[in-house]
Design a protein around this motif. Structure first.
Motif, PDB file in Angstrom:
ATOM      1  N   ILE A   1       0.839  -1.205   0.000  1.00 30.34           N
ATOM      2  CA  ILE A   1       0.000   0.000   0.000  1.00 30.34           C
ATOM      3  C   ILE A   1       0.868   1.246   0.000  1.00 30.34           C
ATOM      4  CG2 ILE A   1      -1.687   1.322   1.334  1.00 30.34           C
ATOM      5  CD1 ILE A   1      -2.805  -1.414   2.292  1.00 30.34           C
ATOM      6  N   LEU A   2       1.944   1.231   0.803  1.00 36.37           N
ATOM      7  CA  LEU A   2       2.854   2.379   0.859  1.00 36.37           C
ATOM      8  C   LEU A   2       3.491   2.643  -0.502  1.00 36.37           C
ATOM      9  CD1 LEU A   2       4.380   4.511   2.545  1.00 36.37           C
ATOM     10  CD2 LEU A   2       6.112   2.770   3.014  1.00 36.37           C
ATOM     11  N   LEU A   3       3.948   1.585  -1.158  1.00 42.13           N
ATOM     12  CA  LEU A   3       4.546   1.739  -2.481  1.00 42.13           C
ATOM     13  C   LEU A   3       3.522   2.248  -3.487  1.00 42.13           C
ATOM     14  CD1 LEU A   3       6.743  -1.493  -2.723  1.00 42.13           C
ATOM     15  CD2 LEU A   3       7.563   0.856  -2.475  1.00 42.13           C
ATOM     16  N   ALA A   4       2.277   1.784  -3.347  1.00 42.81           N
ATOM     17  CA  ALA A   4       1.229   2.158  -4.301  1.00 42.81           C
ATOM     18  C   ALA A   4       0.893   3.641  -4.244  1.00 42.81           C
ATOM     19  CB  ALA A   4      -0.028   1.334  -4.053  1.00 42.81           C
ATOM     20  N   VAL A   5       0.993   4.232  -3.049  1.00 46.22           N
ATOM     21  CA  VAL A   5       0.601   5.638  -2.897  1.00 46.22           C
ATOM     22  C   VAL A   5       1.789   6.596  -2.967  1.00 46.22           C
ATOM     23  CG1 VAL A   5      -1.429   5.032  -1.530  1.00 46.22           C
ATOM     24  CG2 VAL A   5       0.727   5.522  -0.358  1.00 46.22           C
ATOM     25  N   THR A   6       2.970   6.057  -3.270  1.00 43.29           N
ATOM     26  CA  THR A   6       4.150   6.895  -3.454  1.00 43.29           C
ATOM     27  C   THR A   6       4.725   6.650  -4.848  1.00 43.29           C
ATOM     28  OG1 THR A   6       5.708   5.234  -2.606  1.00 43.29           O
ATOM     29  CG2 THR A   6       4.687   6.724  -0.984  1.00 43.29           C
ATOM     30  N   PRO A   7       5.575   7.553  -5.327  1.00 41.83           N
ATOM     31  CA  PRO A   7       6.174   7.363  -6.668  1.00 41.83           C
ATOM     32  C   PRO A   7       7.101   6.149  -6.758  1.00 41.83           C
ATOM     33  CG  PRO A   7       6.351   9.656  -5.946  1.00 41.83           C
ATOM     34  CD  PRO A   7       5.906   8.858  -4.759  1.00 41.83           C
ATOM     35  N   LEU A   8       7.438   5.538  -5.616  1.00 37.38           N
ATOM     36  CA  LEU A   8       8.360   4.406  -5.620  1.00 37.38           C
ATOM     37  C   LEU A   8       7.742   3.139  -6.192  1.00 37.38           C
ATOM     38  CD1 LEU A   8       9.952   4.859  -2.075  1.00 37.38           C
ATOM     39  CD2 LEU A   8      10.954   5.476  -4.278  1.00 37.38           C
ATOM     40  N   GLY A   9       6.415   3.028  -6.133  1.00 38.08           N
ATOM     41  CA  GLY A   9       5.755   1.803  -6.559  1.00 38.08           C
ATOM     42  C   GLY A   9       5.666   1.639  -8.061  1.00 38.08           C
TER      43      GLY A   9
ATOM     44  N   ILE B   1       4.846   2.411 -20.525  1.00 34.79           N
ATOM     45  CA  ILE B   1       4.795   1.343 -19.512  1.00 34.79           C
ATOM     46  C   ILE B   1       5.364   1.866 -18.205  1.00 34.79           C
ATOM     47  CG2 ILE B   1       6.450  -0.494 -19.005  1.00 34.79           C
ATOM     48  CD1 ILE B   1       3.625  -1.535 -20.036  1.00 34.79           C
ATOM     49  N   ASN B   2       4.881   1.312 -17.077  1.00 31.09           N
ATOM     50  CA  ASN B   2       5.425   1.654 -15.765  1.00 31.09           C
ATOM     51  C   ASN B   2       6.355   0.555 -15.274  1.00 31.09           C
ATOM     52  OD1 ASN B   2       4.160   4.162 -15.215  1.00 31.09           O
ATOM     53  ND2 ASN B   2       2.252   3.103 -14.729  1.00 31.09           N
ATOM     54  N   ALA B   3       7.585   0.948 -14.899  1.00 30.12           N
ATOM     55  CA  ALA B   3       8.429   0.013 -14.147  1.00 30.12           C
ATOM     56  C   ALA B   3       7.863  -0.033 -12.730  1.00 30.12           C
ATOM     57  CB  ALA B   3       9.871   0.497 -14.154  1.00 30.12           C
ATOM     58  N   THR B   4       8.119  -1.107 -12.021  1.00 29.53           N
ATOM     59  CA  THR B   4       7.538  -1.229 -10.690  1.00 29.53           C
ATOM     60  C   THR B   4       8.525  -1.834  -9.703  1.00 29.53           C
ATOM     61  OG1 THR B   4       5.668  -2.120  -9.429  1.00 29.53           O
ATOM     62  CG2 THR B   4       6.559  -3.519 -11.169  1.00 29.53           C
ATOM     63  N   THR B   5       8.313  -1.516  -8.425  1.00 28.23           N
ATOM     64  CA  THR B   5       9.058  -2.163  -7.341  1.00 28.23           C
ATOM     65  C   THR B   5       8.104  -2.993  -6.474  1.00 28.23           C
ATOM     66  OG1 THR B   5       8.761  -0.208  -5.913  1.00 28.23           O
ATOM     67  CG2 THR B   5      10.786  -0.314  -7.231  1.00 28.23           C
ATOM     68  N   MET B   6       6.828  -2.987  -6.824  1.00 25.59           N
ATOM     69  CA  MET B   6       5.834  -3.644  -5.980  1.00 25.59           C
ATOM     70  C   MET B   6       5.937  -5.167  -6.004  1.00 25.59           C
ATOM     71  SD  MET B   6       2.423  -1.318  -6.226  1.00 25.59           S
ATOM     72  CE  MET B   6       1.658  -2.340  -4.992  1.00 25.59           C
TER      73      MET B   6
ATOM     74  N   PHE C   1      -1.414  -7.112  -5.242  1.00 26.32           N
ATOM     75  CA  PHE C   1      -0.652  -6.280  -6.178  1.00 26.32           C
ATOM     76  C   PHE C   1      -1.446  -6.076  -7.465  1.00 26.32           C
ATOM     77  CE2 PHE C   1       3.315  -6.501  -9.139  1.00 26.32           C
ATOM     78  CZ  PHE C   1       3.085  -5.204  -9.566  1.00 26.32           C
ATOM     79  N   GLY C   2      -2.050  -7.161  -7.974  1.00 21.00           N
ATOM     80  CA  GLY C   2      -2.862  -7.065  -9.175  1.00 21.00           C
ATOM     81  C   GLY C   2      -4.055  -6.141  -9.001  1.00 21.00           C
ATOM     82  N   LEU C   3      -4.712  -6.239  -7.838  1.00 23.12           N
ATOM     83  CA  LEU C   3      -5.859  -5.383  -7.545  1.00 23.12           C
ATOM     84  C   LEU C   3      -5.436  -3.919  -7.486  1.00 23.12           C
ATOM     85  CD1 LEU C   3      -8.853  -5.089  -6.748  1.00 23.12           C
ATOM     86  CD2 LEU C   3      -8.145  -5.438  -4.356  1.00 23.12           C
ATOM     87  N   ILE C   4      -4.311  -3.671  -6.805  1.00 23.55           N
ATOM     88  CA  ILE C   4      -3.798  -2.301  -6.714  1.00 23.55           C
ATOM     89  C   ILE C   4      -3.460  -1.765  -8.104  1.00 23.55           C
ATOM     90  CG2 ILE C   4      -1.823  -0.908  -5.940  1.00 23.55           C
ATOM     91  CD1 ILE C   4      -1.782  -2.675  -3.408  1.00 23.55           C
TER      92      ILE C   4
ATOM     93  N   ILE D   1      -6.712  -0.873  -9.918  1.00 26.14           N
ATOM     94  CA  ILE D   1      -7.301   0.361  -9.369  1.00 26.14           C
ATOM     95  C   ILE D   1      -6.497   1.579  -9.807  1.00 26.14           C
ATOM     96  CG2 ILE D   1      -7.761   1.650  -7.244  1.00 26.14           C
ATOM     97  CD1 ILE D   1      -8.365  -1.085  -5.915  1.00 26.14           C
ATOM     98  N   ARG D   2      -5.174   1.463  -9.739  1.00 25.13           N
ATOM     99  CA  ARG D   2      -4.332   2.595 -10.120  1.00 25.13           C
ATOM    100  C   ARG D   2      -4.482   2.913 -11.604  1.00 25.13           C
ATOM    101  NH1 ARG D   2       0.576   4.408 -11.900  1.00 25.13           N
ATOM    102  NH2 ARG D   2       1.537   6.045 -10.630  1.00 25.13           N
ATOM    103  N   SER D   3      -4.559   1.891 -12.432  1.00 25.81           N
ATOM    104  CA  SER D   3      -4.724   2.109 -13.869  1.00 25.81           C
ATOM    105  C   SER D   3      -6.060   2.767 -14.187  1.00 25.81           C
ATOM    106  CB  SER D   3      -4.615   0.783 -14.627  1.00 25.81           C
ATOM    107  OG  SER D   3      -3.303   0.261 -14.531  1.00 25.81           O
ATOM    108  N   THR D   4      -7.047   2.527 -13.332  1.00 30.13           N
ATOM    109  CA  THR D   4      -8.364   3.142 -13.509  1.00 30.13           C
ATOM    110  C   THR D   4      -8.364   4.598 -13.089  1.00 30.13           C
ATOM    111  OG1 THR D   4      -9.403   0.986 -13.067  1.00 30.13           O
ATOM    112  CG2 THR D   4     -10.825   2.929 -12.950  1.00 30.13           C
ATOM    113  N   VAL D   5      -7.648   4.883 -11.993  1.00 32.86           N
ATOM    114  CA  VAL D   5      -7.654   6.230 -11.425  1.00 32.86           C
ATOM    115  C   VAL D   5      -6.598   7.127 -12.067  1.00 32.86           C
ATOM    116  CG1 VAL D   5      -7.339   7.570  -9.310  1.00 32.86           C
ATOM    117  CG2 VAL D   5      -8.547   5.379  -9.229  1.00 32.86           C
ATOM    118  N   VAL D   6      -5.374   6.600 -12.201  1.00 32.74           N
ATOM    119  CA  VAL D   6      -4.271   7.362 -12.803  1.00 32.74           C
ATOM    120  C   VAL D   6      -4.061   6.812 -14.210  1.00 32.74           C
ATOM    121  CG1 VAL D   6      -1.872   8.103 -12.568  1.00 32.74           C
ATOM    122  CG2 VAL D   6      -3.229   7.603 -10.512  1.00 32.74           C
ATOM    123  N   GLN D   7      -4.707   7.412 -15.162  1.00 32.08           N
ATOM    124  CA  GLN D   7      -4.727   6.845 -16.504  1.00 32.08           C
ATOM    125  C   GLN D   7      -3.484   7.188 -17.318  1.00 32.08           C
ATOM    126  OE1 GLN D   7      -8.461   7.436 -18.565  1.00 32.08           O
ATOM    127  NE2 GLN D   7      -9.625   7.272 -16.672  1.00 32.08           N
TER     128      GLN D   7
END
Length: 205
Positions: free
Chosen positions: A18-26, A33-38, A61-64, A67-73
């Protein structure tokens, strides 16, 4: 005591996701494409907690991601969220759920078996190498599956997003895997080996 420790560790890994998801680190944007650390906490959880809880955290992780792809397009949000219209249409695709969840769930399964298999094969020698390989395998599982599923499920749409000829799409897929996925996997391998070495020692005490 063991159940309490397992619950505590699971909650800790969930909090990290959750912390990674709400910060630029995730999620780190690299082109479309987004690189990820999640994936790293999921890989570590797979080794420490086993494939069942690893798969659960991978699903989280998949759910997050959905959700992120839906909100932050982004231009490729439609491949991770069924709520974002596919290019040229007014509706999303259920196939996005396959990409959002299947690779991420497997991140929580593959590292456990890679680590156990290598550890048994090497008779507990070179434990660091087994952990590194497990982290590498978990990360590549995510990248290779996601990119190949995009190719097979959204080939024409992906070509439009990157502005490439349909025949050049797989070359672009391979470029992402090698330029982004391989460095991502090496980082995951190093992080997995370092963190799991400490956590496994703590668990045996």
């Amino acid at each position: 005591m063991k159940n309490t420790r397992t619950f505590t560790l699971t909650a800790m890994f969930l909090a990290i996701l959750i912390l990674l998801a709400v910060t630029p680190l995730g999620f780190i944007p690299i082109g479309p494409i987004n690189a990820t650390t999640m994936h790293i906490p999921v890989i570590i959880a797979s080794i420490i907690l086993g494939p069942r809880l690893g798969a659960f955290l991978g699903g989280t992780f998949g759910l997050i991601s959905m959700i992120r792809s839906t909100v932050v397009q982004t231009p490729l949000s439609f491949v991770f969220s069924p709520f974002i219209p596919v290019i040229g249409t007014d509706h999303g695709s259920w196939k996005a759920l396959l990409i959002a969840f299947i690779p991420r769930i497997l991140i929580g399964v593959v590292p456990y078996f890679v680590y156990r298999g290598l550890k048994k094969a090497m008779k507990n020698k070179a434990n660091y190498i087994s952990l590194f390989a497990a982290g590498l395998a978990g990360s590549l599982t995510n990248t290779v599956l996601v990119m190949n599923m995009i190719y097979f499920l959204f080939q024409q749409d992906y070509a439009q997003v990157i502005g490439a000829n349909i025949h050049a799409v797989y070359s672009a897929i391979l470029a992402v895997i090698f330029t982004s996925g391989v460095p991502e996997a090496i980082v995951a391998g190093l992080a997995t080996a370092a963190v799991c070495t400490v956590l496994l020692k703590m668990r045996t005490r």
